[in-house]
Enzyme design. Structure first.
Site, mmCIF file in Angstrom:
data_model
loop_
_atom_site.group_PDB
_atom_site.id
_atom_site.type_symbol
_atom_site.label_atom_id
_atom_site.label_comp_id
_atom_site.label_asym_id
_atom_site.label_seq_id
_atom_site.Cartn_x
_atom_site.Cartn_y
_atom_site.Cartn_z
ATOM 1 C CG HIS A 1 127.684 1.845 94.570
ATOM 2 N ND1 HIS A 1 127.045 1.935 93.255
ATOM 3 C CD2 HIS A 1 126.965 1.038 95.395
ATOM 4 C CE1 HIS A 1 126.001 1.231 93.332
ATOM 5 N NE2 HIS A 1 125.859 0.454 94.346
ATOM 6 C CG HIS B 1 129.821 -6.116 99.906
ATOM 7 N ND1 HIS B 1 128.772 -6.421 99.853
ATOM 8 C CD2 HIS B 1 130.384 -5.857 100.994
ATOM 9 C CE1 HIS B 1 128.134 -6.244 101.331
ATOM 10 N NE2 HIS B 1 129.370 -5.838 101.872
ATOM 11 C CD GLU C 1 125.242 -9.242 99.164
ATOM 12 O OE1 GLU C 1 125.559 -9.572 97.805
ATOM 13 O OE2 GLU C 1 125.717 -8.649 99.799
ATOM 14 C CE1 TYR D 1 122.952 -5.978 89.776
ATOM 15 C CE2 TYR D 1 124.950 -7.327 89.459
ATOM 16 C CZ TYR D 1 124.124 -6.652 90.225
ATOM 17 O OH TYR D 1 124.747 -6.356 91.607
ATOM 18 C CG HIS E 1 127.788 -13.468 95.512
ATOM 19 N ND1 HIS E 1 127.222 -12.559 94.933
ATOM 20 C CD2 HIS E 1 128.424 -14.204 94.548
ATOM 21 C CE1 HIS E 1 127.740 -12.639 93.444
ATOM 22 N NE2 HIS E 1 128.102 -13.630 93.334
ATOM 23 C CG HIS F 1 129.808 -10.466 96.188
ATOM 24 N ND1 HIS F 1 129.962 -10.917 97.670
ATOM 25 C CD2 HIS F 1 128.825 -9.293 96.513
ATOM 26 C CE1 HIS F 1 129.140 -10.214 98.400
ATOM 27 N NE2 HIS F 1 128.582 -9.165 97.686
#
Length: 474
Positions: free
Chosen positions: A324, A367, A373, A382, A396, A402
């Site tokens: 990803h 992450h 963010e 989502y 975040h 998160h």
């Protein structure tokens, strides 16, 4: 902007028509295309002077006025300015006087003062309560226009030093009548989530629907009409201007293509009646009276102007083998800082797209980020969390952890990996190098989810299996 206060109601108690369900009586608009182009446009033939910017006498008795979005001596490739040819120059106004912060219904002037590393999420901003008078016209709404409906959620820096940014949300159901707004502190990037915005600016008119965005640069006056209850998000940057991200090894194409950005053509009002002009200046609000409409620009040329972009036009890139990739591949616009590769703010979108990576955890990874963010949801669902509602938001902050919730993790680690097209929703992110402070309003908002962290991550189980002495697993 109005000074009346109104109670709020949750959108779940009121059916809000989609913009596609509202009968249109407005003419179709024309646009000019191309990001950052130098445009020339006139609402009356021959209104633009030929061969020079400031002739001794302008055509039709117009006044020439330059609007500079950068310093005169900024390198030419970064210089932004436009020449406006208008019925009256902008100096024709009364003196600006301060506006009491209590006149802003929700909190345009809320100050970001609360520091917290907590992971936070808000349900959708409540919509304004309609007029309580049963005899009021059906179009009366609650008296909450776009400016009254702005509420500052968080921010960093200081507009006086031209460093930093603010994040707002808005909820409105009334058009701005004989009112104009000017933001002298920075550029607004507006992301509608519900309801179409009909935006009249000095340079012309833009119609902006959900799944589109609009950038209203510093100092340009505007007025917003709405047909129905409207809601969305606003990013304000105090330094620099938004630009397209560099493509690097991608080459010359992809992401947001320059030709898809739309700029208004000249359109003017010749209205001789008083207008109220509100000016956001130095983090405060001021008001002046104008003798006539400020939207009196008959012609203009230059590269400093408002523009809109349809997020459906975004050309996604992603991994076609494994892993990803970082979310920076979804950057639509960036406002760079003085440090190469570090943004004052990036506007990032997560649109419908194909996911084809093999032997890969496909949702966003867990992450911790040196950047902060802020995320919003335009429609749908989502792909990394349950409960993130359209019109909601999350934060975040710098180095706050998160990632996907338990349900998303379990599904992503057990499902068969075939090519899948994600079409379930449209989310976006404002990402910034600044540590964002919250306003008291955001911290105490009734739609703040108190159990966000627990709901999303508390039930993630320990899955570690230690090897036996012979190397096998239990």
């Amino acid at each position: 902007m109005t000074s009346s206060s109104s109670s709020l109601m949750e959108e779940t108690t009121k059916k809000v028509p989609l913009s596609s369900e509202i009968k249109r009586t407005r003419p179709a608009l024309q646009y000019q295309s191309g990001f950052g182009n130098h445009f020339s446009t006139e609402a009356i033939p021959n209104a633009l002077p030929e061969g020079q910017n400031t002739p001794q006498t302008c055509p039709y008795g117009l006044y020439a006025e330059q609007l500079s979005g950068t310093a005169f001596t900024v390198p030419r490739e970064h210089n932004q300015r436009s020449w406006l040819y208008r019925i009256r120059p902008s100096v024709v106004q009364s003196r600006f006087i301060p506006v009491a912060s209590s006149l802003s219904r929700l909190g345009l002037l809320n100050k970001p003062e609360v520091t917290t590393p907590a992971m936070l999420r808000w349900r959708p901003l409540p919509l304004p309560m309609p007029a309580s008078d049963p005899n009021a016209p059906t179009t009366a709404g609650s008296g909450v226009d776009f400016v009254d409906g702005l509420v500052c959620m968080m921010g960093a820096g200081d507009p006086g030093s031209k460093q930093g940014l603010n994040v707002f949300m808005y909820a409105a159901d009334t058009s701005m009548v004989d009112v104009a707004f000017q933001n002298s502190d920075g550029d607004f990037l507006v992301v509608p989530q519900m309801g179409t915005l009909h935006i009249r600016t000095e340079m012309g008119i833009l119609e902006v629907e959900p799944r589109e965005i609009v950038v209203l640069p510093r100092g340009i006056k505007f007025q917003i009409d709405v047909d129905a209850p409207s809601r969305g998000y606003v990013l304000e940057v105090f330094e620099g201007h938004f630009q397209l991200p560099q493509l690097g090894p991608l080459g010359a194409n992809g992401l947001a293509n320059p030709r898809d950005f739309k700029y208004p053509v000249a359109a003017f009002q010749d209205l001789e009646r008083p207008f109220r002009l509100f000016n956001k200046f130095g983090g405060e609000l001021f008001e002046a009276t104008l003798p006539a409409s400020p939207f009196n620009v008959v012609a203009w040329h230059g590269n400093y102007a408002p523009f809109k972009y349809n997020l459906d036009d975004f050309c996604c890139v992603g991994s076609v083998t494994y892993d990803h990739l970082d979310p920076s591949i979804f950057t639509v616009l960036t406002c760079p800082s003085a440090v190469p590769g570090v943004a004052v703010a990036d506007f990032v979108v997560f649109p419908p797209r194909w996911m084809v990576m093999e032997h890969t955890f496909r949702p966003p990874y867990y992450h911790r980020n040196v950047m902060s963010e802020y995320m919003g949801m335009i429609y749908g669902k989502y792909d990394a969390k349950e409960g993130f509602l359209p019109g909601g938001a999350s934060l975040h902050s710098c180095m706050s952890p998160h990632g996907p919730d338990l349900a998303t993790f379990e599904k992503a680690t057990t499902e068969a990996l075939a090519p899948v097209k994600f079409e379930g929703g449209l989310a976006f992110m404002f990402e910034t190098c600044y540590v964002l402070k919250l306003t008291e309003w955001a911290v105490n908002a009734p739609h703040l989810e108190e159990d966000y962290e627990e709901r999303c991550w508390a039930r993630l189980p320990k899955k570690f299996v230690a090897p036996q002495e012979d190397g096998s697993q239990k």
